[in-house]
Write a protein that holds these residues in place. Structure first.
Motif, PDB file in Angstrom:
ATOM      1  N   GLU B  45       2.219   7.911  11.734  1.00 37.51           N
ATOM      2  CA  GLU B  45       2.540   7.953  10.424  1.00 37.51           C
ATOM      3  C   GLU B  45       2.868   6.797   9.709  1.00 37.51           C
ATOM      4  OE1 GLU B  45       2.471  10.484   8.608  1.00 37.51           O
ATOM      5  OE2 GLU B  45       2.988  12.443   9.929  1.00 37.51           O
ATOM      6  N   ASN B  49       0.607   5.260   6.614  1.00 37.37           N
ATOM      7  CA  ASN B  49       1.045   4.769   5.353  1.00 37.37           C
ATOM      8  C   ASN B  49       0.649   3.421   4.950  1.00 37.37           C
ATOM      9  OD1 ASN B  49       2.553   7.119   4.816  1.00 37.37           O
ATOM     10  ND2 ASN B  49       4.601   5.990   5.340  1.00 37.37           N
ATOM     11  N   HIS B  53      -1.034   3.422   1.224  1.00 36.06           N
ATOM     12  CA  HIS B  53      -0.130   3.043   0.165  1.00 36.06           C
ATOM     13  C   HIS B  53      -0.090   1.449   0.075  1.00 36.06           C
ATOM     14  CE1 HIS B  53       1.117   7.292   0.101  1.00 36.06           C
ATOM     15  NE2 HIS B  53       1.768   7.198   1.483  1.00 36.06           N
ATOM     16  N   GLY B 107       5.658  11.791   6.264  1.00 35.28           N
ATOM     17  CA  GLY B 107       5.665  10.721   7.037  1.00 35.28           C
ATOM     18  C   GLY B 107       6.882   9.932   7.265  1.00 35.28           C
TER      19      GLY B 107
HETATM   20 MG   LIG Z   1       2.709   9.089   5.024  1.00 37.97          MG
END
Ligand SMILES: [Mg+2]
Ligand SMILES: Nc1ncnc2c1ncn2[C@@H]1O[C@H](COP(=O)(O)OP(=O)(O)OP(=O)(O)O)[C@@H](O)[C@H]1O
Lengths: 444, 138
Positions: B45, B49, B53, B107
């Motif tokens: 996770e 990310n 992101h 997440g």
């Molecule tokens: Mg995530």
């Protein structure tokens, strides 16, 4: 986690082995090493998938079986065949001839293993999965169950805990014979296997029971030869003598069960079927990383095409599959009478329908003690970085990382690496032409 | 033992490499399956990310005989409201990312639930998430 080895059906015949490394490089669990020019199978890591046997050009890998004559030590002899057996024969040989020939060579009764599917669906109200975690993974292919036990310990809780159909079939028949008053000592139930994994499973001490499900196992190719020669010899009279032979019933679902998607198509929810062991491994890696969501059921098979691809099948797997599909079109749903017969044994079968819990086996650990394992792991990392990384197999291990693992465990030596040795000699120009500088140690 | 992995931004095809390799190492150490699962979920996770992101970053894993300490750091843009980001179902994932099967907003909550200790430091220059998972089953 338990340390006990599995029972294995595959063995190397050293007198035939040429040390060619093909089996070693094809083994999906890196279980094979070369030693004094011969292949050796590591018993803890072997899952009896049969890839090595398929890869061997010298027929040096064989599958053990019971002596056929053993069946005659029993007064009442039952053969349990996988449906794919029928698919091995040419289209112009009717099923009746095959069934009749099986009786001629010595069996009193013949059933198809997949009859267990019909039994399960009759007594189980169509419920067919039972496991702690989702997606439920089919327990049908024993090579897959073993693969998960040794390589994917986090996934053992996904394995379906219901007995596979073949065991249900055998239990049902044994119970019926006992009810008829036949002495248990006289009953011999023999499974005709298309692969090594099923033998290994049947012979494993940790499974079997309810009164020892199978008495013995005979390889499919052996029985195929007996049946085929019986058909050739008696072709003229077979038409007549088999004309009113009763063939045990089988539904279309059951008849196609052992082929890829045969099982998953009968399970409700979102299902997926994957065949061939390397495909399965790729997928299990994803599943273990939690990358796969929303699936309810997974049908995983070690052989391409499902059991039609079993190593002991003499015929072409695509033809076998086609014949089974063709045959399934004339198969019928189960009759009320058959259902009643099955229901008579329902409570007995339901009692034993679950198999023992499946345990992970820690065969890839470097040491029992975690501090020592860490030390070995550091060592392993160093060695991996020093090795050329081309997985040539000349050291007797399938990959550079497998050699590094062996070295860190103290069971191999870095001097086994032929490439490192070549690098040290002066006249390696010819080799350099092929490999450029890739034989230099790579950067960690 | 320390292991370091770079995570490029936007490369979803390679997300999961660090968790796959750490998983293999933990099996060699015979860490209990339940714990391996928690490490893999947390790490995976975190990797996703960074890919989804951030502008890219890296993972550092330190393994000793008792635990694994994971530090995932990236080069920005940071998480504006950590409290909100930690709540289940909150996601700013783009449509494109959602189409790849991510963006359920689970997440960070999964990372918190699977680690024994978790600490987030974030600013517009970057985010650094520290997680500690003990090898002892409790
Ligand atoms: Mg995530
Ligand atoms: N490294 C990061 N840098 C910047 N923002 C982040 C970072 N990690 C998370 N976020 C923000 O926090 C939100 C929640 O993250 P979380 O991992 O819980 O959900 P998600 O990534 O959107 O979806 P999912 O993880 O379920 O696929 C993200 O949508 C994003 O806005």
């Amino acid at each position: 986690m338990k340390g006990v080895s599995f029972h294995h059906a595959l063995t190397v015949r050293e007198e035939l082995c040429q040390g060619c490394t093909r089996c070693m490089r094809n083994c999906p669990t890196e279980a094979i090493r070369l030693f004094h020019g011969k292949a050796h199978v590591h018993p803890d890591k072997c899952i009896d998938c049969g890839q090595c046997m398929d890869a061997c050009p010298f027929d040096a890998i064989v599958i053990e079986q019971d002596d056929f004559e053993k069946i005659f030590s029993y007064n009442y002899r039952v053969a349990i065949l996988p449906s794919v057996f029928i698919g091995q024969f040419a289209d112009d040989i009717p099923e009746r001839y095959i069934y009749k020939s099986l009786l001629d060579i010595g069996f009193n009764e013949v059933y198809e293993a997949e009859f267990g599917v019909d039994i399960l669906q009759t007594i189980g109200n169509r419920f067919s999965t039972y496991a702690d975690d989702k997606p439920v993974i089919s327990s049908y292919c024993p090579a897959i169950v073993r693969l998960i036990q040794i390589k994917y310990p986090t996934l053992v809780k996904h394995i379906n805990l219901l007995r596979p159909p073949v065991e249900i079939t055998a239990m049902y028949i044994r119970k019926k014979l006992l009810d008829r008053g036949i002495d248990p000592k006289d009953i011999g139930i023999f499974y005709v296997t298309p692969c090594a994994a099923k033998i290994a499973q049947i012979k494993s001490p940790e499974q079997q029971k309810p009164e020892d499900i199978f008495t013995g196992v005979i390889n499919l190719d052996y029985i195929y030869n007996l049946v085929q020669s019986n058909i050739s010899k008696n072709k003229k009279i077979l038409e007549e003598i088999s004309s009113d032979l009763p063939i045990p019933p089988l539904t279309p679902d059951a008849g196609l069960w052992s082929l890829t998607t045969g099982e998953s198509s009968t399970v409700s929810g979102r299902t997926l079927a994957i065949d061939e062991i390397h495909n399965v491994i790729d997928f299990l890696e994803k599943l273990e990383n939690d990358e796969v969501k929303n699936l309810d059921f997974l049908e995983l098979r070690a052989c391409a095409g499902g059991c039609a691809g079993g190593v002991l099948n003499p015929g072409n797997r695509f033809l076998a599959k086609e014949r089974l599909f063709h045959r399934s079109q004339s198969m019928k749903e189960i009759t009320l009478e058959q259902e009643a017969m099955i229901c008579m044994q329902a409570s007995y079968l339901q009692h034993y329908i679950k198999r023992d819990r499946i345990e992970a086996k820690a065969v890839f650990q470097l040491d029992e003690d975690i501090s020592k394992a860490l030390e070995k792991l550091e060592n392993y990392q160093k060695v991996v970085n020093a090795l050329p990384g081309i997985d040539c197999g000349l050291c007797g291990a399938p990959t550079c990382s497998a050699l590094a693992e062996d070295i860190s465990k103290g069971i191999a030596d870095i001097t086994q690496c032929a490439v490192l040795k070549l690098r040290r000699t002066d006249d390696n120009l010819a080799i350099k032409k092929v490999w450029g500088n890739s034989l230099e140690p790579h950067q960690p | 033992m320390d292991k370091r992995y770079a995570i490029p931004s936007g490369d979803f095809t390679h997300a999961g490499q660090a968790s796959s390799e750490i998983k293999r190492l933990l099996k060699q150490l015979n860490i209990p399956p339940k714990i391996i699962k928690r490490v893999v979920v947390s790490l995976y996770e975190a990797e996703v990310n960074v890919v989804a992101h951030s502008l890219g970053g890296e993972v550092l894993c330190s393994i000793d005989s008792e635990h694994i300490k994971i530090t995932v750091s990236d080069r920005g843009p940071g998480i504006p409201d950590v409290g909100l980001a930690m709540s289940e179902g909150y996601s700013t994932a783009s449509q494109e990312v959602r189409e790849m099967g991510f963006g359920a907003g689970m997440g960070l909550p999964n990372m918190r639930n699977n680690s024994d200790e978790m600490d987030i430091k974030t600013s517009p220059e970057g985010t650094s998430i520290f997680m500690n998972i003990s090898f002892k089953e409790n």
